[in-house]
Design a protein around this motif. Structure first.
Motif, PDB file in Angstrom:
ATOM      1  N   LEU A 176      77.353  73.787  70.878  1.00 51.51           N
ATOM      2  CA  LEU A 176      77.986  74.877  72.121  1.00 51.51           C
ATOM      3  C   LEU A 176      77.706  73.950  73.322  1.00 51.51           C
ATOM      4  N   GLU A 177      76.686  73.716  73.317  1.00 49.30           N
ATOM      5  CA  GLU A 177      75.597  73.471  74.837  1.00 49.30           C
ATOM      6  C   GLU A 177      76.648  72.494  74.911  1.00 49.30           C
ATOM      7  N   SER A 178      77.026  71.440  74.054  1.00 49.10           N
ATOM      8  CA  SER A 178      78.331  69.796  74.066  1.00 49.10           C
ATOM      9  C   SER A 178      79.285  70.110  74.689  1.00 49.10           C
ATOM     10  N   VAL A 179      79.931  71.461  74.188  1.00 44.70           N
ATOM     11  CA  VAL A 179      81.105  71.521  75.331  1.00 44.70           C
ATOM     12  C   VAL A 179      81.137  71.633  76.490  1.00 44.70           C
ATOM     13  N   GLY A 180      80.165  72.125  77.459  1.00 44.12           N
ATOM     14  CA  GLY A 180      79.538  72.394  78.693  1.00 44.12           C
ATOM     15  C   GLY A 180      79.411  70.413  78.563  1.00 44.12           C
ATOM     16  N   ALA A 181      78.610  69.653  78.443  1.00 48.93           N
ATOM     17  CA  ALA A 181      78.034  68.497  78.353  1.00 48.93           C
ATOM     18  C   ALA A 181      79.087  66.999  78.969  1.00 48.93           C
ATOM     19  N   TYR A 182      80.049  67.850  77.716  1.00 53.24           N
ATOM     20  CA  TYR A 182      81.350  66.800  77.860  1.00 53.24           C
ATOM     21  C   TYR A 182      83.068  68.025  78.118  1.00 53.24           C
ATOM     22  N   ALA A 183      82.464  68.491  79.089  1.00 51.80           N
ATOM     23  CA  ALA A 183      83.798  68.894  79.486  1.00 51.80           C
ATOM     24  C   ALA A 183      85.128  68.388  79.873  1.00 51.80           C
ATOM     25  N   ASP A 184      84.448  67.257  80.694  1.00 53.47           N
ATOM     26  CA  ASP A 184      85.200  66.911  80.998  1.00 53.47           C
ATOM     27  C   ASP A 184      86.821  66.348  79.628  1.00 53.47           C
ATOM     28  N   ASP A 185      86.285  65.634  79.079  1.00 48.22           N
ATOM     29  CA  ASP A 185      87.338  65.438  77.878  1.00 48.22           C
ATOM     30  C   ASP A 185      87.458  66.585  76.721  1.00 48.22           C
ATOM     31  N   MET A 186      86.568  67.653  76.766  1.00 47.58           N
ATOM     32  CA  MET A 186      87.194  68.672  75.646  1.00 47.58           C
ATOM     33  C   MET A 186      88.692  68.623  75.033  1.00 47.58           C
ATOM     34  N   PRO A 187      88.644  68.460  74.568  1.00 53.40           N
ATOM     35  CA  PRO A 187      90.455  69.024  74.311  1.00 53.40           C
ATOM     36  C   PRO A 187      90.759  70.943  74.388  1.00 53.40           C
ATOM     37  N   ASP A 188      92.367  70.595  75.072  1.00 54.24           N
ATOM     38  CA  ASP A 188      91.641  72.354  75.597  1.00 54.24           C
ATOM     39  C   ASP A 188      91.948  73.342  73.708  1.00 54.24           C
ATOM     40  N   THR A 189      92.635  72.322  72.842  1.00 50.61           N
ATOM     41  CA  THR A 189      92.379  73.019  71.238  1.00 50.61           C
ATOM     42  C   THR A 189      90.799  73.953  71.068  1.00 50.61           C
ATOM     43  N   LEU A 190      90.535  72.839  71.240  1.00 50.77           N
ATOM     44  CA  LEU A 190      88.783  73.637  71.108  1.00 50.77           C
ATOM     45  C   LEU A 190      87.672  74.344  71.384  1.00 50.77           C
ATOM     46  N   VAL A 191      88.749  74.653  73.056  1.00 51.83           N
ATOM     47  CA  VAL A 191      87.980  75.085  74.446  1.00 51.83           C
ATOM     48  C   VAL A 191      88.383  76.489  73.716  1.00 51.83           C
ATOM     49  N   ASP A 192      89.642  76.885  73.316  1.00 55.48           N
ATOM     50  CA  ASP A 192      90.013  77.772  73.188  1.00 55.48           C
ATOM     51  C   ASP A 192      89.873  79.075  72.005  1.00 55.48           C
ATOM     52  N   ARG A 193      89.435  77.794  70.986  1.00 53.07           N
ATOM     53  CA  ARG A 193      88.263  78.463  70.192  1.00 53.07           C
ATOM     54  C   ARG A 193      86.260  79.368  70.850  1.00 53.07           C
ATOM     55  N   VAL A 194      86.395  78.263  71.557  1.00 54.53           N
ATOM     56  CA  VAL A 194      85.252  79.101  71.684  1.00 54.53           C
ATOM     57  C   VAL A 194      85.439  80.173  72.347  1.00 54.53           C
ATOM     58  N   CYS A 195      86.514  80.172  73.057  1.00 55.85           N
ATOM     59  CA  CYS A 195      86.703  81.065  73.808  1.00 55.85           C
ATOM     60  C   CYS A 195      86.349  82.362  73.409  1.00 55.85           C
ATOM     61  N   VAL A 196      86.923  82.440  71.251  1.00 59.40           N
ATOM     62  CA  VAL A 196      87.427  83.400  71.157  1.00 59.40           C
ATOM     63  C   VAL A 196      85.958  83.672  69.852  1.00 59.40           C
ATOM     64  N   MET A 197      84.991  83.155  69.800  1.00 52.68           N
ATOM     65  CA  MET A 197      83.755  82.924  68.853  1.00 52.68           C
ATOM     66  C   MET A 197      83.593  84.542  68.413  1.00 52.68           C
ATOM     67  N   ASP A 198      83.568  85.574  69.148  1.00 58.05           N
ATOM     68  CA  ASP A 198      82.812  86.461  69.582  1.00 58.05           C
ATOM     69  C   ASP A 198      83.719  87.379  69.057  1.00 58.05           C
ATOM     70  N   GLU A 199      85.380  87.431  68.472  1.00 59.72           N
ATOM     71  CA  GLU A 199      85.659  88.342  68.016  1.00 59.72           C
ATOM     72  C   GLU A 199      85.982  88.039  66.150  1.00 59.72           C
ATOM     73  N   HIS A 200      85.703  86.671  65.940  1.00 61.19           N
ATOM     74  CA  HIS A 200      85.974  87.022  64.510  1.00 61.19           C
ATOM     75  C   HIS A 200      84.925  87.362  63.641  1.00 61.19           C
ATOM     76  N   ALA A 201      85.896  88.536  63.320  1.00 60.40           N
ATOM     77  CA  ALA A 201      84.515  89.918  62.227  1.00 60.40           C
ATOM     78  C   ALA A 201      84.449  89.564  61.095  1.00 60.40           C
ATOM     79  N   SER A 202      83.111  89.608  60.603  1.00 59.55           N
ATOM     80  CA  SER A 202      82.833  89.237  59.104  1.00 59.55           C
ATOM     81  C   SER A 202      82.154  90.552  58.009  1.00 59.55           C
ATOM     82  N   ALA A 203      82.516  91.481  59.150  1.00 55.68           N
ATOM     83  CA  ALA A 203      82.201  92.795  57.999  1.00 55.68           C
ATOM     84  C   ALA A 203      82.555  92.452  56.484  1.00 55.68           C
ATOM     85  N   ALA A 204      83.976  92.356  56.694  1.00 53.85           N
ATOM     86  CA  ALA A 204      84.550  92.707  54.628  1.00 53.85           C
ATOM     87  C   ALA A 204      83.614  91.670  54.439  1.00 53.85           C
TER      88      ALA A 204
END
Length: 604
Positions: free
Chosen positions: A532-560
């Motif tokens: 996860l730290e590498s997303v910031g370390a390589y921020a200049d070239d990190m694809p937007d689609t990956l950044v979007d997915r990092v932004c919502v990591m805490d929303e994925h529920a696994s209760a089931a």
């Protein structure tokens, strides 16, 4: 500043003189000039002075080019009105053809000074453009190499100019069509020009701009010239492009009435930030009597930390569009470590930390003033005097804009993309530290994708130790260019069996270690922090689609998944036929596995 007057422009001598003045002002190479001096110092057109009438229109343009150059000279010498922007030009015909309205194209003094500041490694806002090149902006905007929708924002058009910076990087510019700015002491509507700078990794960026739906216009002649200047092969795979025509209406004009997107996670994220940003500690220290320097700095720093939390969240949610009014926290605003890229907060956010009045004025003054001994004594003596701080804030803003102040967000789109990736990386690591990110299939898949992306960008990255290569594709990945003996040695020491192991990875010894799906998933999960730290370390070239997915990591529920564990946990039972990609991850950790974190070391 009004335009320079050329009352005798119809006279051929004055027309030629005006052209020559522009050529000299930009240090134009001899081969590009249309004028020359004879041995006696007489000025002439290269095509003959009898053709002067044909150059009358160009001479009028040169008069405008020189006017912009004069504004640059005044701004860089401190003689330009500090509240006014510079006028590069009126909107050129190519932008009118694309659908822009005819408005002055303004360029802030702050952007100008950043454009000409020498580059240094630790400050990406210094662009190192020669002042003579900056004076050519009006001419360059008339004939860009290409126009495209900004990859970073839907309200900005990207122009690729037919020029390179001193490092050979193609120069790009962001243009916001519905901005407002000050010029000649009046607030006017403008097609606001944002940062102009040389773009690194332009080859990959060019490919992104040419994707369907992105490209607005491309000039065949100018793009070929840009290839020559930058020494890049840009058009080889794009011979079928529609050259020299407006392909589609820019997205920034289609979306012009939009107020900006706020994702579904916005309210929850802002609530988390607000709970930290409204601490009573600031209020407790507001009414101190004759505070010490350390106490005053502590008050300032506590406010800055809370504002910086908002600014970092805003880098992800983007509630403030480029060109919209907001507070800027400043370049030298004593921000906490790792928060230097986050600068923009809304009025409501600023007021929630520093209510309008004495606290607001005190913070503005302190962040825009240098605390010399006499000032520090005044601050302490007048700590609770609203009138003093009101005047101090006004005086500070008159002489400096280094700290917090009310402005418009003029951030370069590429800087916004980088800041968003850095913010997403930091927040994800913090949420994981608070056990708010769960081990779900979506998050495991994301970690694999980050590893693959970073390792593709940087083959020397340590993230390569966490990469799972499908066994069926090894000849074209890790095995390429190796001899049979080298392959046999790596297999023997690492233990990889292509008939049994679905994946292999390369350990720190360079040996090939066999893995099943469970092991591959556990490897990235156990090492999620550096991933996860590498997303910031390589921020200049990190694809937007990956950044979007990092932004919502805490929303994925696994209760089931907790209630009904995956019956295949610990079993590697995926068919070998599906070897093109890593299959859906195993959502559970093998119960038989030890609790120790799995590392990338020898024999792992």
């Amino acid at each position: 500043m009004t335009a320079r007057a050329y009352p005798y422009m119809n006279d051929k001598k004055d027309a030629i003189l005006t052209i020559r003045e522009y050529e000299n002002s930009v240090a134009m190479p001899e081969e590009e000039r249309v004028t020359y001096l004879d041995p006696r110092g007489g000025l002439h057109l290269k095509v003959g002075d009898d053709k002067a009438a044909d150059y009358a229109e160009y001479a009028m343009k040169c008069a405008e080019y020189v006017r912009f150059g004069d504004e640059i000279d005044l701004a860089t010498c401190g003689g330009y009105n500090s509240h006014d922007a510079l006028k590069i030009c009126t909107t050129p015909q190519i932008l009118l053809d694309a659908g822009f309205e005819q408005k002055p194209m303004l360029y802030t003094q702050r952007h100008l000074l950043r454009a000409i500041a020498p580059k240094i490694d630790d400050d990406p806002h210094r662009h190192g453009l020669p002042i003579e090149q900056v004076k050519r902006f009006p001419e360059l905007f008339e004939s860009p190499a290409m126009l495209a929708n900004s990859p970073a924002r839907g309200d900005v058009l990207l122009a690729v100019l037919c020029a390179t910076d001193p490092d050979g990087l193609p120069i790009i510019a962001g243009i916001k069509p519905d901005g407002r700015g000050n010029y000649e002491l009046n607030e006017i509507e403008t097609n606001m020009v944002l940062s102009i700078y040389g773009k690194r990794n332009f080859g990959r960026y060019f490919n992104m701009l040419c994707e369907p739906g992105s490209l607005i216009y491309i000039s065949k002649e100018k793009s070929q010239e840009l290839e020559r200047l930058s020494k890049l092969q840009l058009l080889g795979d794009y011979s079928n492009l529609d050259f020299n025509t407006i392909i589609r209406r820019p997205e920034c004009l289609v979306n012009q009435s939009s107020t900006g997107f706020r994702g579904p996670e916005t309210e929850a994220r802002e609530a988390r930030v607000s709970s930290k940003a409204t601490s009573a500690e600031i209020e407790k220290e507001t009414n101190m009597e004759n505070p010490t320097l350390e106490q005053m700095e502590a008050w300032r720093d506590q406010a800055t930390e809370r504002l910086s939390l908002f600014a970092r969240s805003n880098a992800i949610e983007e509630p403030i569009g480029i060109g919209e009014e907001c507070y800027q926290l400043g370049e030298d605003c004593y921000k906490p470590d790792r928060y230097d890229q986050f600068r923009w907060v809304t009025e409501d956010q600023f007021d929630s930390v520093l209510p309008p009045g004495i606290e607001h004025d005190r913070y503005i003054a302190m962040t825009n003033m240098t605390g010399f001994d006499d000032e520090i004594k005044e601050w302490s003596t007048n700590w609770n005097d609203p009138g003093y701080w009101h005047d101090a804030a006004a005086d500070a803003l008159w002489s400096s804009n280094d700290g917090a102040y009310w402005t418009t967000r003029d951030e370069d789109p590429s800087d916004a993309v980088t800041a968003r990736a850095v913010a997403a990386s930091q927040i994800a690591v913090e949420l994981d530290g608070d056990a708010l990110i769960e081990r779900t299939p979506e998050n495991i898949r994301l970690l694999h994708d980050i590893v693959d992306t970073v390792h593709d960008m940087d083959p020397e990255s340590d993230l390569g130790y966490y990469r799972a290569y499908p066994s069926a594709t090894w000849p074209w990945t890790v095995g390429e260019h190796l001899t049979d003996g080298e392959i046999a040695e790596k297999t023997m020491y690492g233990g990889w069996n292509p008939d049994k192991d679905r994946y292999l990875r390369v350990n720190k010894d360079g040996d090939w270690v066999g893995m099943g799906q469970t092991t591959a998933d556990r490897l990235v999960w156990d090492n999620r922090t550096p991933i996860l730290e590498s997303v910031g370390a390589y921020a200049d070239d990190m694809p937007d689609t990956l950044v979007d997915r990092v932004c919502v990591m805490d929303e994925h529920a696994s209760a089931a998944l907790v209630k009904a564990p995956d019956p295949w946990t610990g079993i590697d039972a995926y068919p070998m036929a599906d070897h093109g990609r890593i299959p859906d991850p195993d959502p559970g950790i093998d119960p038989s596995a030890g609790a120790d974190r799995m590392g990338p070391g020898i024999g792992m």
